[in-house]
Design a protein around this motif. Structure first.
Motif, short mmCIF file in Angstrom:
data_model
loop_
_atom_site.label_atom_id
_atom_site.label_comp_id
_atom_site.label_asym_id
_atom_site.label_seq_id
_atom_site.Cartn_x
_atom_site.Cartn_y
_atom_site.Cartn_z
N THR A 68 27.36 81.56 -76.61
CA THR A 68 26.40 81.41 -77.70
C THR A 68 26.60 80.09 -78.45
OG1 THR A 68 27.87 82.53 -79.28
CG2 THR A 68 26.30 83.91 -78.06
N ASN A 69 25.55 79.72 -79.14
CA ASN A 69 25.59 78.50 -79.96
C ASN A 69 24.64 78.68 -81.12
OD1 ASN A 69 24.51 75.51 -80.56
ND2 ASN A 69 26.58 75.43 -79.75
N TYR A 70 24.99 78.09 -82.28
CA TYR A 70 24.18 78.27 -83.48
C TYR A 70 23.93 76.94 -84.18
CZ TYR A 70 25.54 83.13 -82.91
OH TYR A 70 25.74 84.39 -82.40
N ALA A 71 22.79 76.85 -84.81
CA ALA A 71 22.54 75.72 -85.68
C ALA A 71 23.43 75.84 -86.91
CB ALA A 71 21.07 75.70 -86.09
N ASP A 72 23.80 74.73 -87.47
CA ASP A 72 24.66 74.76 -88.65
C ASP A 72 24.02 75.52 -89.81
OD1 ASP A 72 25.97 71.37 -88.21
OD2 ASP A 72 26.63 73.29 -87.39
N SER A 73 22.71 75.48 -89.87
CA SER A 73 22.00 76.12 -90.98
C SER A 73 22.13 77.64 -90.98
CB SER A 73 20.52 75.73 -90.94
OG SER A 73 19.95 76.08 -89.70
N SER A 120 22.61 88.09 -79.54
CA SER A 120 23.24 88.94 -78.52
C SER A 120 22.20 89.29 -77.47
CB SER A 120 23.81 90.20 -79.16
OG SER A 120 22.79 90.97 -79.76
N ARG A 121 22.68 89.83 -76.38
CA ARG A 121 21.74 90.24 -75.33
C ARG A 121 22.20 91.54 -74.70
NH1 ARG A 121 26.50 89.22 -72.93
NH2 ARG A 121 26.45 88.42 -70.78
N ASP A 122 21.24 92.27 -74.18
CA ASP A 122 21.50 93.50 -73.44
C ASP A 122 20.92 93.29 -72.05
OD1 ASP A 122 21.39 96.05 -72.27
OD2 ASP A 122 21.21 97.02 -74.22
N ASN A 123 21.79 92.98 -71.12
CA ASN A 123 21.33 92.65 -69.78
C ASN A 123 20.59 93.81 -69.12
OD1 ASN A 123 22.84 90.41 -70.43
ND2 ASN A 123 23.80 90.24 -68.44
N ALA A 124 21.05 95.02 -69.35
CA ALA A 124 20.45 96.18 -68.71
C ALA A 124 19.01 96.39 -69.19
CB ALA A 124 21.29 97.41 -68.99
N LYS A 125 18.76 96.05 -70.46
CA LYS A 125 17.43 96.26 -71.03
C LYS A 125 16.58 95.00 -71.05
CE LYS A 125 18.92 100.01 -74.09
NZ LYS A 125 19.00 100.48 -75.49
N ASN A 126 17.17 93.87 -70.61
CA ASN A 126 16.46 92.59 -70.67
C ASN A 126 16.00 92.27 -72.09
OD1 ASN A 126 16.85 91.95 -68.02
ND2 ASN A 126 14.72 92.07 -67.42
N MET A 127 16.91 92.47 -73.02
CA MET A 127 16.60 92.24 -74.43
C MET A 127 17.54 91.20 -75.01
SD MET A 127 14.08 94.30 -75.34
CE MET A 127 14.24 94.31 -77.13
N VAL A 128 17.00 90.39 -75.90
CA VAL A 128 17.79 89.45 -76.68
C VAL A 128 17.53 89.74 -78.15
CG1 VAL A 128 18.26 87.03 -77.21
CG2 VAL A 128 17.66 87.71 -74.89
N TYR A 129 18.59 89.70 -78.95
CA TYR A 129 18.47 90.04 -80.36
C TYR A 129 18.96 88.89 -81.24
CZ TYR A 129 18.37 94.66 -78.18
OH TYR A 129 18.07 95.72 -77.38
N LEU A 130 18.43 88.86 -82.44
CA LEU A 130 18.94 87.93 -83.43
C LEU A 130 19.15 88.71 -84.72
CD1 LEU A 130 19.66 84.92 -83.92
CD2 LEU A 130 17.39 84.68 -84.96
#
Length: 123
Positions: free
Chosen positions: A58-63, A71-81
Motif C-alpha cells: 500500500t501507499n498513501y498521499a501525505d494528506s 484494503s482489498r478482499d481478493n475473494a470478493k474482488n473488493m477494494v475498500y478505503l
C-alpha cells in the motif's frame, strides 16, 4: 473489460468516518494496481492511495496518511478505503481505478475507473 463500481460516500461532519467500497468485475486484475483517487474543483485530481492485488502493498498521499486505510478482499474482488477523522478538505468525488502499470495509474488516472462516489465533509 474491467468494471469498477464505487459506493459508500455521503455527507458527514468533520471528525467522523466513512468506508468506501469498490467492486471490480469483468476481467483478470490479479496483477493490477488498485487506486483511490479524489477529484475536486479546488485541488484537481489526487491519488489518495493504492494497493496491489497480489501482495497488498500500500501507499498513501501525505494528506491522508494516518487517517485513511486501503484494503482489498481478493475473494470478493473488493477494494475498500476506510477514512477516519475526516476533514472538510477531504470533500471530493472519490473514484477507484485500476492499471497494470503503476506509473500509468499515477499519471493518467488508470486504465479503468468507476463513476465515483461523493464525499462531503461539513465543518
Amino acid at each position: 473489460q474491467v468494471q469498477l463500481v464505487e459506493s459508500g460516500g455521503g455527507l458527514v461532519q468533520a471528525g467522523e468516518s466513512l468506508t468506501l467500497s469498490c467492486a471490480a468485475s469483468g476481467g483478470n486484475i490479479s496483477n493490477y494496481f488498485m487506486g483511490w483517487f479524489r477529484q475536486s474543483p479546488a485541488k484537481g485530481r489526487e491519488l489518495v492511495s493504492f494497493i496491489t492485488w497480489s501482495s497488498g502493498w500500500t501507499n498513501y498521499a501525505d494528506s491522508v496518511k494516518g487517517r485513511f486505510t486501503i484494503s482489498r478482499d481478493n475473494a470478493k474482488n473488493m477494494v475498500y478505503l476506510q477514512m477516519n477523522n475526516l476533514k472538510p478538505e477531504d470533500t471530493a468525488l472519490y473514484y477507484c481505478a485500476a492499471d497494470s502499470v503503476l506509473g500509468h495509474l499515477k499519471s493518467a488516472g488508470g486504465e479503468y475507473w468507476g463513476q465515483g462516489t461523493q464525499v462531503t465533509v461539513s465543518s
